[in-house]
Design a protein around this motif. Structure first.
Motif, mmCIF file in Angstrom:
data_model
loop_
_atom_site.group_PDB
_atom_site.id
_atom_site.type_symbol
_atom_site.label_atom_id
_atom_site.label_comp_id
_atom_site.label_asym_id
_atom_site.label_seq_id
_atom_site.Cartn_x
_atom_site.Cartn_y
_atom_site.Cartn_z
ATOM 1 N N UNK A 193 -7.618 -11.248 -11.344
ATOM 2 C CA UNK A 193 -6.529 -12.224 -11.469
ATOM 3 C C UNK A 193 -5.246 -11.537 -11.914
ATOM 4 N N UNK A 194 -5.375 -10.528 -12.782
ATOM 5 C CA UNK A 194 -4.197 -9.825 -13.287
ATOM 6 C C UNK A 194 -3.460 -9.066 -12.180
ATOM 7 N N UNK A 205 -4.842 -4.006 -5.996
ATOM 8 C CA UNK A 205 -5.529 -5.300 -5.891
ATOM 9 C C UNK A 205 -7.024 -5.073 -5.733
ATOM 10 N N UNK A 206 -7.808 -6.054 -6.109
ATOM 11 C CA UNK A 206 -9.262 -5.905 -6.023
ATOM 12 C C UNK A 206 -9.713 -5.877 -4.569
ATOM 13 N N UNK A 207 -10.779 -5.147 -4.325
ATOM 14 C CA UNK A 207 -11.372 -5.101 -3.002
ATOM 15 C C UNK A 207 -12.112 -6.402 -2.729
ATOM 16 N N UNK A 208 -12.310 -6.748 -1.479
ATOM 17 C CA UNK A 208 -13.074 -7.966 -1.166
ATOM 18 C C UNK A 208 -14.554 -7.757 -1.453
ATOM 19 N N UNK A 209 -15.303 -8.851 -1.654
ATOM 20 C CA UNK A 209 -16.750 -8.724 -1.826
ATOM 21 C C UNK A 209 -17.359 -8.119 -0.566
ATOM 22 N N UNK A 210 -18.437 -7.351 -0.675
ATOM 23 C CA UNK A 210 -19.196 -7.035 -1.891
ATOM 24 C C UNK A 210 -18.742 -5.745 -2.550
ATOM 25 N N UNK A 248 -14.708 -5.148 -10.111
ATOM 26 C CA UNK A 248 -13.983 -5.680 -11.261
ATOM 27 C C UNK A 248 -14.402 -7.117 -11.543
ATOM 28 N N UNK A 249 -14.095 -7.568 -12.762
ATOM 29 C CA UNK A 249 -14.392 -8.945 -13.137
ATOM 30 C C UNK A 249 -13.341 -9.877 -12.547
ATOM 31 N N UNK A 250 -13.640 -11.175 -12.405
ATOM 32 C CA UNK A 250 -12.636 -12.123 -11.908
ATOM 33 C C UNK A 250 -11.366 -12.123 -12.750
ATOM 34 N N UNK A 251 -11.518 -11.913 -14.058
ATOM 35 C CA UNK A 251 -10.348 -11.892 -14.942
ATOM 36 C C UNK A 251 -9.451 -10.687 -14.619
ATOM 37 N N UNK A 252 -10.073 -9.537 -14.381
ATOM 38 C CA UNK A 252 -9.294 -8.345 -14.045
ATOM 39 C C UNK A 252 -8.609 -8.504 -12.691
#
Length: 366
Positions: free
Chosen positions: A131-132, A116-121, A125-129
């Motif tokens: 989401x996947x 899963x994507x890391x939290x900001x900052x 990755x892009x928002x689209x990536x």
């Protein structure tokens, strides 16, 4: 997979050390110190914020104080770096439990990264990536595969960094009407979301779990029924989890449990992931990413073989490797090395006994 990848890492370590094997000719003494000026957070017991710090060529802190005092003793070749407004400087981070070898291996293998994507900052990755990989089944569905052919039918599909602790399970995806939780029946969802025609192996972010589908069991067990795990699984503290119906669920606990599946990916290179061109550059990028995160010292949390010990030593003793390396070693990791004639060519470690689970190890260079 591990043998091939460790060889690649070893080649990288040897290449980076080549420059240090040349004879050093005497020359004028150069001051390799760097003076940093700005807001310096020392992290000492008093919470001191200084205005300057000097470090040597290896990044070790030499002196903290005022800009005037530290500037006075600098010689030819020294550098000065002024922090920009809003920037701060603090001592490097120590990661107490990283798995450096899998981290670097992951950077050169063409595996599917399902994290899963890391939290900001910190997210890159892009928002689209993002989401996947937002939920568990979407992450599995993101694994794009070529059509199965007779040649690829036994080629493992490998994924890494799935994290059910941070990726929500949403029932009803991938065409599965059952609401059985993913952790109760992983092979059901791997068959539906990834492939039921190819063996699938997904390594959990924790490094302590893995997930496989029914086809993976067929390959590892070579079609034998009932399929029983090798003795090394239980002996190593691992388990192929069995459900209430007496069948394997696809959940594998601990490295000893998924070692036979990793071994199957290695046989005949039956793995979709391959060592791509430019892999040494990928390794360098992975190491640089650790440095850019502020890490200066890393601890490998589980060295379980002599080859891993030797590689960590090679990295640690290499003057060009930009990180200090420590390691935790399983008590039986470094048994005696015996050649084909039965002669012992290297001694074993001598732990106090099987009750000792780990031993700390630190490789240092002068």
């Amino acid at each position: 997979m591990q043998k091939h990848s460790l060889a690649m890492l070893g080649a990288f370590a040897m290449l980076t050390s080549c420059a240090t094997n040349r004879p050093v000719l005497p020359g004028p003494e150069v001051d390799d110190r760097t003076l940093f000026v700005g807001k310096i957070i020392t992290l000492d017991d008093n919470g001191t914020i200084a205005e300057a710090v000097t470090v040597d060529g290896k990044g070790r802190i030499l002196k903290v104080g005022t800009e005037k005092d530290l500037s006075a003793g600098l010689g030819v070749g020294s550098k000065r770096v002024e922090l920009e407004a809003g920037q701060v400087l603090l001592p490097g981070f120590i990661d107490p439990h990283l798995h450096i070898l899998p981290t670097l291996i992951q950077s050169v293998l063409g595996t599917h990264n399902l994290a899963p994507c890391l939290p900001p900052p910190y997210n890159l990755s892009t928002p689209e990536e993002c989401k996947k990989h937002e939920d568990l089944l979407s992450a599995l569905s993101s694994m794009t595969l070529e059509p199965t052919t007779p040649e690829t039918a036994k080629m493992f599909v490998l994924g890494m960094n799935l994290d059910p602790s941070r990726q929500q399970f949403i029932a009803g995806k991938c065409g599965v009407k059952s609401t059985i939780n993913f952790m109760q029946q992983p092979k059901l969802y791997l068959d539906a979301c990834v492939s039921k025609d190819r063996p699938v192996l997904i390594l959990d972010q924790s490094g302590h779990l893995a997930y496989v589908n029914e086809k993976a069991f067929e390959v590892v067990c070579k079609g034998q029924k009932p399929c029983t795990p090798p003795g090394s699984v239980a002996d190593g503290g691992g388990r192929w989890v069995v459900g209430s119906d007496g069948q394997y669920t696809g959940l594998l606990e601990e490295a000893a449990a998924f070692a036979p599946f990793l071994g199957a990916t290695q046989q005949g290179m039956l793995m979709e992931a391959s060592i791509p061109k430019g892999s040494l550059q990928d390794l360098q990028k992975a190491i640089q990413a650790l440095r850019e995160a502020g890490l200066t010292t890393i601890a490998d949390g589980g060295l379980s073989s002599r080859s891993q010990l030797e590689l960590i030593k090679l990295l640690a003793m290499n003057p060009t490797f930009p990180l200090r390396v420590t390691g935790v070693v399983t008590y039986d990791a470094a048994g005696p090395v015996v050649n084909k004639d039965g002669a012992v060519t290297a001694p074993a470690l001598k732990p106090s006994g099987p009750s000792v689970t780990v031993r700390p190890m630190t490789c240092r260079r002068a």
